[in-house]
Design an enzyme around this catalytic site. Structure first.
Site, PDB file in Angstrom:
ATOM      1  N   LYS A  53      12.621  29.124  60.985  1.00 22.59           N
ATOM      2  CA  LYS A  53      12.244  29.312  62.397  1.00 22.59           C
ATOM      3  C   LYS A  53      10.806  28.866  62.608  1.00 22.59           C
ATOM      4  O   LYS A  53      10.482  28.209  63.590  1.00 22.59           O
ATOM      5  CB  LYS A  53      12.415  30.786  62.795  1.00 22.59           C
ATOM      6  CG  LYS A  53      13.882  31.170  62.995  1.00 22.59           C
ATOM      7  CD  LYS A  53      14.101  32.672  63.072  1.00 22.59           C
ATOM      8  CE  LYS A  53      15.606  32.962  63.076  1.00 22.59           C
ATOM      9  NZ  LYS A  53      15.940  34.378  62.924  1.00 22.59           N
ATOM     10  N   GLN A  97      13.733  40.253  62.891  1.00 23.14           N
ATOM     11  CA  GLN A  97      14.837  39.747  62.072  1.00 23.14           C
ATOM     12  C   GLN A  97      15.750  40.897  61.622  1.00 23.14           C
ATOM     13  O   GLN A  97      15.286  41.924  61.138  1.00 23.14           O
ATOM     14  CB  GLN A  97      14.265  39.002  60.845  1.00 23.14           C
ATOM     15  CG  GLN A  97      15.304  38.331  59.979  1.00 23.14           C
ATOM     16  CD  GLN A  97      16.021  37.166  60.644  1.00 23.14           C
ATOM     17  OE1 GLN A  97      15.458  36.461  61.487  1.00 23.14           O
ATOM     18  NE2 GLN A  97      17.273  36.955  60.299  1.00 23.14           N
ATOM     19  N   ASP A 120      15.970  36.814  71.503  1.00 20.51           N
ATOM     20  CA  ASP A 120      17.272  36.985  70.843  1.00 20.51           C
ATOM     21  C   ASP A 120      18.362  37.389  71.844  1.00 20.51           C
ATOM     22  O   ASP A 120      19.551  37.263  71.555  1.00 20.51           O
ATOM     23  CB  ASP A 120      17.174  38.117  69.810  1.00 20.51           C
ATOM     24  CG  ASP A 120      17.030  37.622  68.387  1.00 20.51           C
ATOM     25  OD1 ASP A 120      17.550  36.533  68.069  1.00 20.51           O
ATOM     26  OD2 ASP A 120      16.401  38.342  67.592  1.00 20.51           O
TER      27      ASP A 120
HETATM   28  N1  GUN Z   1      20.051  38.019  61.682  1.00 22.05           N
HETATM   29  C1  GUN Z   1      21.098  37.163  61.664  1.00 22.05           C
HETATM   30  N2  GUN Z   1      21.150  36.448  62.806  1.00 22.05           N
HETATM   31  C2  GUN Z   1      20.106  36.869  63.564  1.00 22.05           C
HETATM   32  C3  GUN Z   1      19.634  36.489  64.847  1.00 22.05           C
HETATM   33  O1  GUN Z   1      20.192  35.636  65.551  1.00 22.05           O
HETATM   34  N3  GUN Z   1      18.515  37.153  65.268  1.00 22.05           N
HETATM   35  C4  GUN Z   1      17.905  38.111  64.535  1.00 22.05           C
HETATM   36  N4  GUN Z   1      16.833  38.713  65.059  1.00 22.05           N
HETATM   37  N5  GUN Z   1      18.328  38.478  63.336  1.00 22.05           N
HETATM   38  C5  GUN Z   1      19.423  37.852  62.855  1.00 22.05           C
END
Ligand code: GUN
Length: 285
Positions: A53, A97, A120
């Site tokens: 990211k 996350q 998100d």
């Molecule tokens: N863990 C797995 N996929 C995601 C996501 O799209 N966002 C976040 N914050 N954590 C994740």
């Protein structure tokens, strides 16, 4: 039939090029989009995602900062970091996350994020707005899936869509988005009877289960569109999806590879959402 590949990597490169231009325009107006990523603990997969990211942000000119916290971080400490980021004017998007360590209640943390920085789309306000068809932020994986389908000229209206998996992150939101595009949607899960039969009815099949290669060739309709959300690491170190690619690609009309399908699209939609959040902050809405 041999399936055409839904090349998420190539599509995401095109979208990222446009995002980079738009980020540049916003910077000329004095606003640099900023993303804060919060990672608690040492989950190896999460570490890789967070790194990817950050690299993606850098490539399009988005400012990013990582808050790496030890596994033993208390919920209270995490909430105070979220609160600080909510107030930080350089930060337009906040991503915590998942999964979080077991002693932390994810729902409480997700609810603490300012909904207008919730890139998100997991805050209940954003979940509700998506539900009624007026989204602020669309969760990145479902958004990426829809963009990939749209970009490839695949029509959704009137199609039978089957989603395997009912998570808040993928299954439920992608069901809503497909429904909003006038598909007829079925959501399957661990208690579904006759999963094979339901899957065979799908014109569009989304596999988001997290189990390696469980969708086999005899579970798909000839010519179907297959979207594989799974990223599973096998003992030999290789990455495979939830779909048995070798079998299914012989029958499907379209298929996403793993890696290089849904994964790159997810990260790209995070950049898109961060850019949107920054733009919105300049409009004062
Ligand atoms: N863990 C797995 N996929 C995601 C996501 O799209 N966002 C976040 N914050 N954590 C994740």
């Amino acid at each position: 039939m041999t399936a055409k590949v839904l090349d998420g990597k190539a599509i995401s490169e095109e979208i990222k090029a446009k995002i980079k231009v738009d980020v540049g325009r916003l910077k000329e107006k004095g606003v640099t989009p900023g993303l804060a990523v919060v990672l608690v603990g040492d989950n190896p997969a999460s570490k890789v995602y967070v790194k990817n990211k950050q690299k993606a942000c850098e490539a399009v000119g988005i400012y990013s900062e990582e808050h790496k916290l030890p596994e033993a971080t208390t919920q209270e400490d995490l909430l105070s970091i979220v609160e600080r980021l909510n107030k930080d004017s350089k930060i337009h998007g906040i991503l915590v996350q998942l999964p979080l360590p077991k002693h932390i209640d994810s729902d409480t943390v997700l609810k603490a994020i300012n909904p207008f920085k919730d890139v998100d789309g997991f805050h209940p306000y954003n979940v509700g707005m998506l539900m009624i068809g007026d989204p602020i932020f669309i969760p990145c994986t479902p958004y990426g899936i829809m963009k990939m389908i749209e970009h490839s000229g695949i029509s959704v209206e009137g199609k039978t869509a089957v989603i395997v998996g009912r998570s808040n992150i993928v299954g439920k939101p992608v069901a809503l988005l497909l429904m909003q595009k006038n598909a007829t949607v079925t959501v399957c899960h661990s208690k579904t009877k006759d999963l094979d039969e339901v899957c065979r009815s799908a014109d569009i099949l989304v596999a988001a289960i997290g189990k390696p290669k469980i969708i086999k060739g005899n579970m798909v309709k000839e010519g179907a569109v297959i979207i594989d959300v799974g990223i599973n690491r096998l003992d030999d170190g290789s990455l495979v999806g939830d779909v048995d690619y070798d079998e299914v690609s012989k029958k499907a009309g379209w298929i996403t590879p793993v890696p290089g399908g849904v994964g790159p699209m997810t990260i790209t939609m995070l950049l898109n959402n961060t850019l949107d959040a920054a733009r919105r902050s300049t409009e004062g809405s």
